[in-house]
Design a protein around this motif. Structure first.
Motif, PDB file in Angstrom:
ATOM      1  N   ALA A 136      13.504  46.232 -10.201  1.00 40.32           N
ATOM      2  CA  ALA A 136      14.423  46.281 -11.337  1.00 40.32           C
ATOM      3  C   ALA A 136      13.703  46.746 -12.594  1.00 40.32           C
ATOM      4  O   ALA A 136      14.237  47.550 -13.371  1.00 40.32           O
ATOM      5  N   GLU A 137      12.494  46.252 -12.813  1.00 42.35           N
ATOM      6  CA  GLU A 137      11.723  46.675 -13.983  1.00 42.35           C
ATOM      7  C   GLU A 137      11.328  48.143 -13.883  1.00 42.35           C
ATOM      8  O   GLU A 137      11.280  48.864 -14.880  1.00 42.35           O
ATOM      9  N   ALA A 138      11.044  48.596 -12.663  1.00 43.44           N
ATOM     10  CA  ALA A 138      10.605  49.981 -12.473  1.00 43.44           C
ATOM     11  C   ALA A 138      11.730  50.980 -12.693  1.00 43.44           C
ATOM     12  O   ALA A 138      11.500  52.071 -13.224  1.00 43.44           O
ATOM     13  N   VAL A 139      12.951  50.617 -12.281  1.00 44.86           N
ATOM     14  CA  VAL A 139      14.060  51.578 -12.366  1.00 44.86           C
ATOM     15  C   VAL A 139      14.999  51.295 -13.533  1.00 44.86           C
ATOM     16  O   VAL A 139      15.970  52.032 -13.749  1.00 44.86           O
ATOM     17  N   GLY A 140      14.717  50.221 -14.285  1.00 46.69           N
ATOM     18  CA  GLY A 140      15.518  49.929 -15.463  1.00 46.69           C
ATOM     19  C   GLY A 140      16.910  49.414 -15.166  1.00 46.69           C
ATOM     20  O   GLY A 140      17.868  49.741 -15.873  1.00 46.69           O
ATOM     21  N   LYS A 141      17.050  48.604 -14.111  1.00 43.08           N
ATOM     22  CA  LYS A 141      18.342  48.011 -13.757  1.00 43.08           C
ATOM     23  C   LYS A 141      18.150  46.527 -13.495  1.00 43.08           C
ATOM     24  O   LYS A 141      17.026  46.042 -13.374  1.00 43.08           O
ATOM     25  N   SER A 142      19.237  45.805 -13.396  1.00 43.27           N
ATOM     26  CA  SER A 142      19.154  44.377 -13.141  1.00 43.27           C
ATOM     27  C   SER A 142      18.823  44.127 -11.668  1.00 43.27           C
ATOM     28  O   SER A 142      19.123  44.967 -10.810  1.00 43.27           O
ATOM     29  N   PRO A 143      18.215  42.975 -11.343  1.00 46.52           N
ATOM     30  CA  PRO A 143      17.937  42.653  -9.937  1.00 46.52           C
ATOM     31  C   PRO A 143      19.192  42.675  -9.072  1.00 46.52           C
ATOM     32  O   PRO A 143      19.150  43.110  -7.917  1.00 46.52           O
ATOM     33  N   ALA A 144      20.318  42.218  -9.615  1.00 46.81           N
ATOM     34  CA  ALA A 144      21.568  42.224  -8.849  1.00 46.81           C
ATOM     35  C   ALA A 144      21.994  43.656  -8.519  1.00 46.81           C
ATOM     36  O   ALA A 144      22.424  43.953  -7.392  1.00 46.81           O
ATOM     37  N   ALA A 145      21.864  44.550  -9.502  1.00 43.18           N
ATOM     38  CA  ALA A 145      22.221  45.954  -9.267  1.00 43.18           C
ATOM     39  C   ALA A 145      21.289  46.581  -8.244  1.00 43.18           C
ATOM     40  O   ALA A 145      21.715  47.366  -7.387  1.00 43.18           O
ATOM     41  N   VAL A 146      20.000  46.227  -8.327  1.00 43.67           N
ATOM     42  CA  VAL A 146      19.018  46.767  -7.380  1.00 43.67           C
ATOM     43  C   VAL A 146      19.345  46.324  -5.950  1.00 43.67           C
ATOM     44  O   VAL A 146      19.225  47.104  -5.007  1.00 43.67           O
ATOM     45  N   ARG A 147      19.775  45.070  -5.781  1.00 49.97           N
ATOM     46  CA  ARG A 147      20.159  44.592  -4.444  1.00 49.97           C
ATOM     47  C   ARG A 147      21.307  45.431  -3.888  1.00 49.97           C
ATOM     48  O   ARG A 147      21.312  45.795  -2.711  1.00 49.97           O
ATOM     49  N   GLN A 148      22.281  45.730  -4.705  1.00 48.60           N
ATOM     50  CA  GLN A 148      23.412  46.540  -4.261  1.00 48.60           C
ATOM     51  C   GLN A 148      22.970  47.951  -3.916  1.00 48.60           C
ATOM     52  O   GLN A 148      23.390  48.524  -2.903  1.00 48.60           O
ATOM     53  N   ILE A 149      22.112  48.519  -4.762  1.00 46.59           N
ATOM     54  CA  ILE A 149      21.612  49.875  -4.503  1.00 46.59           C
ATOM     55  C   ILE A 149      20.806  49.901  -3.210  1.00 46.59           C
ATOM     56  O   ILE A 149      20.934  50.828  -2.403  1.00 46.59           O
ATOM     57  N   ALA A 150      19.981  48.875  -3.005  1.00 45.94           N
ATOM     58  CA  ALA A 150      19.160  48.813  -1.792  1.00 45.94           C
ATOM     59  C   ALA A 150      20.035  48.756  -0.550  1.00 45.94           C
ATOM     60  O   ALA A 150      19.764  49.437   0.453  1.00 45.94           O
ATOM     61  N   HIS A 151      21.086  47.951  -0.590  1.00 40.86           N
ATOM     62  CA  HIS A 151      21.999  47.842   0.557  1.00 40.86           C
ATOM     63  C   HIS A 151      22.673  49.181   0.831  1.00 40.86           C
ATOM     64  O   HIS A 151      22.752  49.629   1.982  1.00 40.86           O
ATOM     65  N   ARG A 152      23.138  49.830  -0.223  1.00 42.47           N
ATOM     66  CA  ARG A 152      23.809  51.124  -0.077  1.00 42.47           C
ATOM     67  C   ARG A 152      22.839  52.183   0.466  1.00 42.47           C
ATOM     68  O   ARG A 152      23.192  52.979   1.343  1.00 42.47           O
ATOM     69  N   ALA A 153      21.617  52.181  -0.054  1.00 45.89           N
ATOM     70  CA  ALA A 153      20.621  53.165   0.382  1.00 45.89           C
ATOM     71  C   ALA A 153      20.224  52.943   1.843  1.00 45.89           C
ATOM     72  O   ALA A 153      20.075  53.904   2.605  1.00 45.89           O
ATOM     73  N   ARG A 154      20.044  51.676   2.237  1.00 45.91           N
ATOM     74  CA  ARG A 154      19.703  51.394   3.635  1.00 45.91           C
ATOM     75  C   ARG A 154      20.785  51.886   4.585  1.00 45.91           C
ATOM     76  O   ARG A 154      20.490  52.472   5.635  1.00 45.91           O
ATOM     77  N   SER A 155      22.040  51.661   4.225  1.00 44.61           N
ATOM     78  CA  SER A 155      23.148  52.110   5.069  1.00 44.61           C
ATOM     79  C   SER A 155      23.181  53.628   5.157  1.00 44.61           C
ATOM     80  O   SER A 155      23.400  54.198   6.237  1.00 44.61           O
ATOM     81  N   HIS A 156      22.952  54.278   4.028  1.00 44.34           N
ATOM     82  CA  HIS A 156      22.945  55.740   3.980  1.00 44.34           C
ATOM     83  C   HIS A 156      21.830  56.307   4.861  1.00 44.34           C
ATOM     84  O   HIS A 156      22.061  57.223   5.664  1.00 44.34           O
ATOM     85  N   VAL A 157      20.633  55.739   4.725  1.00 38.10           N
ATOM     86  CA  VAL A 157      19.494  56.221   5.504  1.00 38.10           C
ATOM     87  C   VAL A 157      19.680  55.933   6.986  1.00 38.10           C
ATOM     88  O   VAL A 157      19.401  56.782   7.842  1.00 38.10           O
ATOM     89  N   ALA A 158      20.190  54.750   7.319  1.00 34.91           N
ATOM     90  CA  ALA A 158      20.389  54.380   8.720  1.00 34.91           C
ATOM     91  C   ALA A 158      21.331  55.343   9.423  1.00 34.91           C
ATOM     92  O   ALA A 158      21.175  55.631  10.621  1.00 34.91           O
ATOM     93  N   ALA A 159      22.306  55.864   8.696  1.00 37.47           N
ATOM     94  CA  ALA A 159      23.273  56.785   9.293  1.00 37.47           C
ATOM     95  C   ALA A 159      22.714  58.183   9.478  1.00 37.47           C
ATOM     96  O   ALA A 159      23.267  58.985  10.245  1.00 37.47           O
ATOM     97  N   ARG A 160      21.610  58.484   8.802  1.00 41.03           N
ATOM     98  CA  ARG A 160      21.089  59.852   8.822  1.00 41.03           C
ATOM     99  C   ARG A 160      19.662  59.980   9.331  1.00 41.03           C
ATOM    100  O   ARG A 160      19.227  61.080   9.641  1.00 41.03           O
TER     101      ARG A 160
END
Length: 292
Positions: A136-160
């Motif tokens: 969160a500190e590295a990308v300038g977002k809240s920890p909650a937002a980072v968790r959501q982004i991580a979940h979305r990114a994992r799903s995206h990568v898993a599909a491809r």
């Protein structure tokens, strides 16, 4: 004797380069990011830094994100397919299966389909195992937002992402069979090592000749390779470790003309990545140390 700031930076340099390279897919841009990181690091009050490694990763990530957004605009006008800059890597990269998979040509191309923030979060979490607060500190977002982004990114990568992790030995065996088939020019041998859904990508950057769109299917790829065999008459194929996996270098006149990286699944070549853009081959005379 080096000062504390220099010692800390040099101690983390390989890690910082690996982070920047995975975010950018370009060694040249990763080096520029490290230079920017250093310029900012020397102005930091070290007494106020609790975790120097995390702080340096944070600076590097922020600089890489800015450059990544600029690169996205440049890629829009790139001639033909864009491939990551290939790196000669030491054997210890191949021994770290997760690291090798994360810097492979196939995986870096999957990461290209993510947005900048998603790519940074995915890399920092899945490859470097940073906690959500650090990311969160590295990308300038809240920890909650980072968790959501991580979940979305994992799903995206898993599909491809490629079908699974492949051992370097399996890749080496398939690559050697591919090499023999290319050198003999036997179309049947080529078809025997190519998966039915194999995809060939070539990157000349508009500077040298290369296919301008992906070529799919074993028959089409085999014909393309057979048509290009004349290049071997004035060149030599040699084995190398590129981005953590076995690959082939085509040298002409002693200079690297083409890097051929492969993706292997179930003993067959499913992806062929031929990098010919001279700007992306400038580092191939030195081995790059990557680490997590």
């Amino acid at each position: 004797m080096a000062d504390p700031a220099t010692e800390a930076f040099l101690g983390c340099r390989n890690l910082l380069f690996t982070v920047a390279y995975q975010l950018l897919g370009s060694a040249a841009d990763a080096e520029d990011v490290l230079q920017e990181t250093w310029l900012r690091w020397v102005d930091v009050d070290l007494a106020a830094v609790r975790d120097q490694r995390a702080y340096l990763v944070r600076i590097t990530t922020r600089q890489a994100l800015m450059r990544l957004r600029a690169l996205g605009r440049r890629k829009e006008s790139y001639v033909g397919p864009w491939l990551p800059e290939p790196l000669l890597t030491a054997p210890d990269v191949a021994e770290d299966v997760e690291l090798a998979d994360s810097v492979s040509m196939a995986m870096l191309l999957v990461l290209e389909t993510l947005g900048p923030a998603e790519r940074a979060v995915f890399v920092l979490r899945e490859v470097f195992a940073l906690d959500y607060a650090e990311i969160a500190e590295a990308v300038g977002k809240s920890p909650a937002a980072v968790r959501q982004i991580a979940h979305r990114a994992r799903s995206h990568v898993a599909a491809r992402r490629p079908r699974g992790t492949v051992s370097p030995s399996a890749t080496r065996d398939a690559l050697e069979a591919f090499r023999r088939a290319v050198e003999t020019g036997d179309l049947r041998e080529l078809l025997a090592v190519l998966a039915p859904d194999v995809v060939f990508l070539g990157d000349g950057g508009g500077v040298v000749e290369a296919v301008l769109s992906p070529v799919s299917g074993a028959a089409n790829v085999a014909r393309l390779l057979a048509a290009g065999l004349g290049n071997l008459a004035v060149g030599t194929l040699e084995a190398a470790e590129v981005n953590g996996y076995p690959a082939l270098l085509l040298r002409r006149g002693g200079e690297v003309d083409t890097v051929v990286a492969v993706r292997v699944d179930d003993g067959l070549v499913t992806g062929l990545y031929a990098v010919r853009n001279p700007e992306k081959l400038s580092r191939l005379d030195e081995t790059t140390t990557l680490c997590r």
